[in-house]
Design a protein around this motif. Structure first.
Motif, PDB file in Angstrom:
ATOM      1  N   UNK A 255       5.615   8.622   2.941  1.00 20.53           N
ATOM      2  CA  UNK A 255       5.122   9.209   1.619  1.00 20.53           C
ATOM      3  C   UNK A 255       6.003   9.226   0.583  1.00 20.53           C
ATOM      4  N   UNK A 256       7.433   8.946   0.961  1.00 24.53           N
ATOM      5  CA  UNK A 256       8.361   9.005  -0.189  1.00 24.53           C
ATOM      6  C   UNK A 256       8.357   7.816  -1.055  1.00 24.53           C
ATOM      7  N   UNK A 257       7.466   6.784  -0.935  1.00 20.59           N
ATOM      8  CA  UNK A 257       7.389   5.631  -1.797  1.00 20.59           C
ATOM      9  C   UNK A 257       6.856   6.186  -3.272  1.00 20.59           C
TER      10      UNK A 257
ATOM     11  N   UNK B 268       0.927  16.634  -0.899  1.00 22.12           N
ATOM     12  CA  UNK B 268      -0.375  16.311  -0.570  1.00 22.12           C
ATOM     13  C   UNK B 268      -0.524  15.047   0.498  1.00 22.12           C
ATOM     14  N   UNK B 269       0.051  14.130   0.318  1.00 20.45           N
ATOM     15  CA  UNK B 269       0.378  12.783   1.343  1.00 20.45           C
ATOM     16  C   UNK B 269       0.730  13.208   2.732  1.00 20.45           C
ATOM     17  N   UNK B 270       1.903  13.925   2.566  1.00 15.92           N
ATOM     18  CA  UNK B 270       2.411  14.483   3.876  1.00 15.92           C
ATOM     19  C   UNK B 270       1.665  15.340   4.714  1.00 15.92           C
TER      20      UNK B 270
ATOM     21  N   UNK C   1      -1.325  -1.748  -0.379  1.00 13.65           N
ATOM     22  CA  UNK C   1      -1.118  -2.161   1.114  1.00 13.65           C
ATOM     23  C   UNK C   1      -0.964  -0.813   1.790  1.00 13.65           C
ATOM     24  N   UNK C   2       0.132   0.241   1.494  1.00 14.00           N
ATOM     25  CA  UNK C   2       0.502   1.373   2.207  1.00 14.00           C
ATOM     26  C   UNK C   2      -0.403   2.245   2.333  1.00 14.00           C
TER      27      UNK C   2
ATOM     28  N   UNK D 218      -1.886   3.470   5.601  1.00 10.72           N
ATOM     29  CA  UNK D 218      -2.246   4.747   5.974  1.00 10.72           C
ATOM     30  C   UNK D 218      -3.407   5.274   6.243  1.00 10.72           C
ATOM     31  N   UNK D 219      -4.665   4.737   5.372  1.00 13.27           N
ATOM     32  CA  UNK D 219      -5.902   5.298   5.814  1.00 13.27           C
ATOM     33  C   UNK D 219      -6.440   4.657   7.101  1.00 13.27           C
ATOM     34  N   UNK D 220      -5.944   3.445   7.467  1.00 15.11           N
ATOM     35  CA  UNK D 220      -6.367   2.933   8.514  1.00 15.11           C
ATOM     36  C   UNK D 220      -5.859   3.893   9.708  1.00 15.11           C
ATOM     37  N   UNK D 221      -4.620   4.146   9.908  1.00 13.31           N
ATOM     38  CA  UNK D 221      -3.838   4.915  10.722  1.00 13.31           C
ATOM     39  C   UNK D 221      -4.450   6.297  10.808  1.00 13.31           C
ATOM     40  N   UNK D 222      -4.903   6.944   9.867  1.00 20.57           N
ATOM     41  CA  UNK D 222      -5.449   8.054   9.686  1.00 20.57           C
ATOM     42  C   UNK D 222      -6.716   8.467  10.447  1.00 20.57           C
TER      43      UNK D 222
END
Length: 279
Positions: free
Chosen positions: A139-141, A87-89, A151-152, A156-160
């Motif tokens: 997303x492998x984290x 889902x994240x990917x 933090x991730x 990620x949300x800021x980038x999206x």
């Protein structure tokens, strides 16, 4: 006794909260399967271009997201980490693919000669593979920490959100350039009729993809903002905007938008699924 009643109410609330998102995901799976089959069979030979390859790539990521969401909600709880990873990917791939389409359309309109030379199918495949690899690495984290750390998630949300805004700006700029070309052609002689037809087709496709970007803005950005607000003020697992299906709507409705707005998609679906030759 009170605890038992409370547990029953919670179960009922969870059960009915799943109905709308699950229905949207089921619709999304069916619609995207039909769309991908249409791309593969392509009876009118109209889907063999870079823009369509990116739309097909978007359809695959949206299909996987709908499947993962559906399975996570109803069937394989033990596969939670794998489904969370998928889902994240897929969310990231969907957002970046729409951004990639915005760049593709801009290059096609502004630099048409260079576009036809450099934008080949192989380049689109490499472009798409890079998007999947980057998002898979980030997303492998989830396999290490059982979830993405705060933090991730924030990065990620800021980038999206940045990618979504970038897409909308690029579509607006591309539409402005296309409108300018259309005005210039309108002043010229009738010998440019073929070029005028091409511009009209591009304008129709651009409007459709711009509408898809607007759907993404309306469905995803509020969910991201609400999630971050919720985690900062009162951390909870559920998101009401997910429960009403707004977030999932983004990954299900694209095929219907294509069919309603693009004649080639309408004709292809008529031929494949309605046994009609199309108009």
């Amino acid at each position: 006794m009170a605890n038992n009643n409370s547990d029953v109410l919670i179960r009922l609330e969870m059960k009915y909260a799943n109905i709308l998102p699950s229905s949207i995901c089921i619709f999304g799976v069916i619609a995207h399967v039909f769309l991908i089959v249409a791309f593969i069979k392509d009876p009118l030979k109209c889907f063999r271009n870079a823009g369509t390859y990116l739309v097909g790539h978007l359809a695959i990521s949206d299909l996987l997201f709908c499947l993962a969401s559906l399975v996570e909600r109803h069937i394989l709880v033990t596969w939670h980490l794998i489904l969370l990873f998928v889902k994240h990917v897929c969310v990231g791939v969907s957002i970046l693919t729409i951004a990639a389409i915005s760049i593709d359309r801009f290059l096609l309109i502004v630099y048409p000669m260079k576009y036809r030379v450099f934008m080949k199918g192989k380049l689109i495949v490499v472009w798409s593979a890079c998007i999947w690899l980057i998002l898979s690495g980030i997303s492998s984290e989830v396999f290490i920490r059982n979830s993405l750390n705060d933090l991730t998630v924030h990065i990620k949300h800021f980038s999206e959100i940045t990618a979504i805004i970038f897409s909308c700006v690029m579509y607006g700029l591309t539409y402005f350039k296309l409108k300018k070309q259309s005005r210039n052609l309108a002043r010229e002689s009738i010998s440019h009729r073929q070029e005028q037809t091409r511009v009209m087709k591009e304008k129709r496709f651009l409007r459709t993809i711009s509408f898809i970007a607007c759907i993404q803005m309306v469905c995803i950005v509020p969910s991201i903002i609400f999630y971050n607000y919720q985690q900062f003020h009162a951390p909870r697992e559920d998101n009401p905007l997910h429960n009403i299906g707004l977030f999932y709507l983004n990954f299900a409705v694209n095929p219907m938008v294509y069919i309603l707005r693009l004649p080639n998609y309408q004709k292809t679906f008529c031929i494949l699924y309605c046994c009609k030759a199309g108009r």
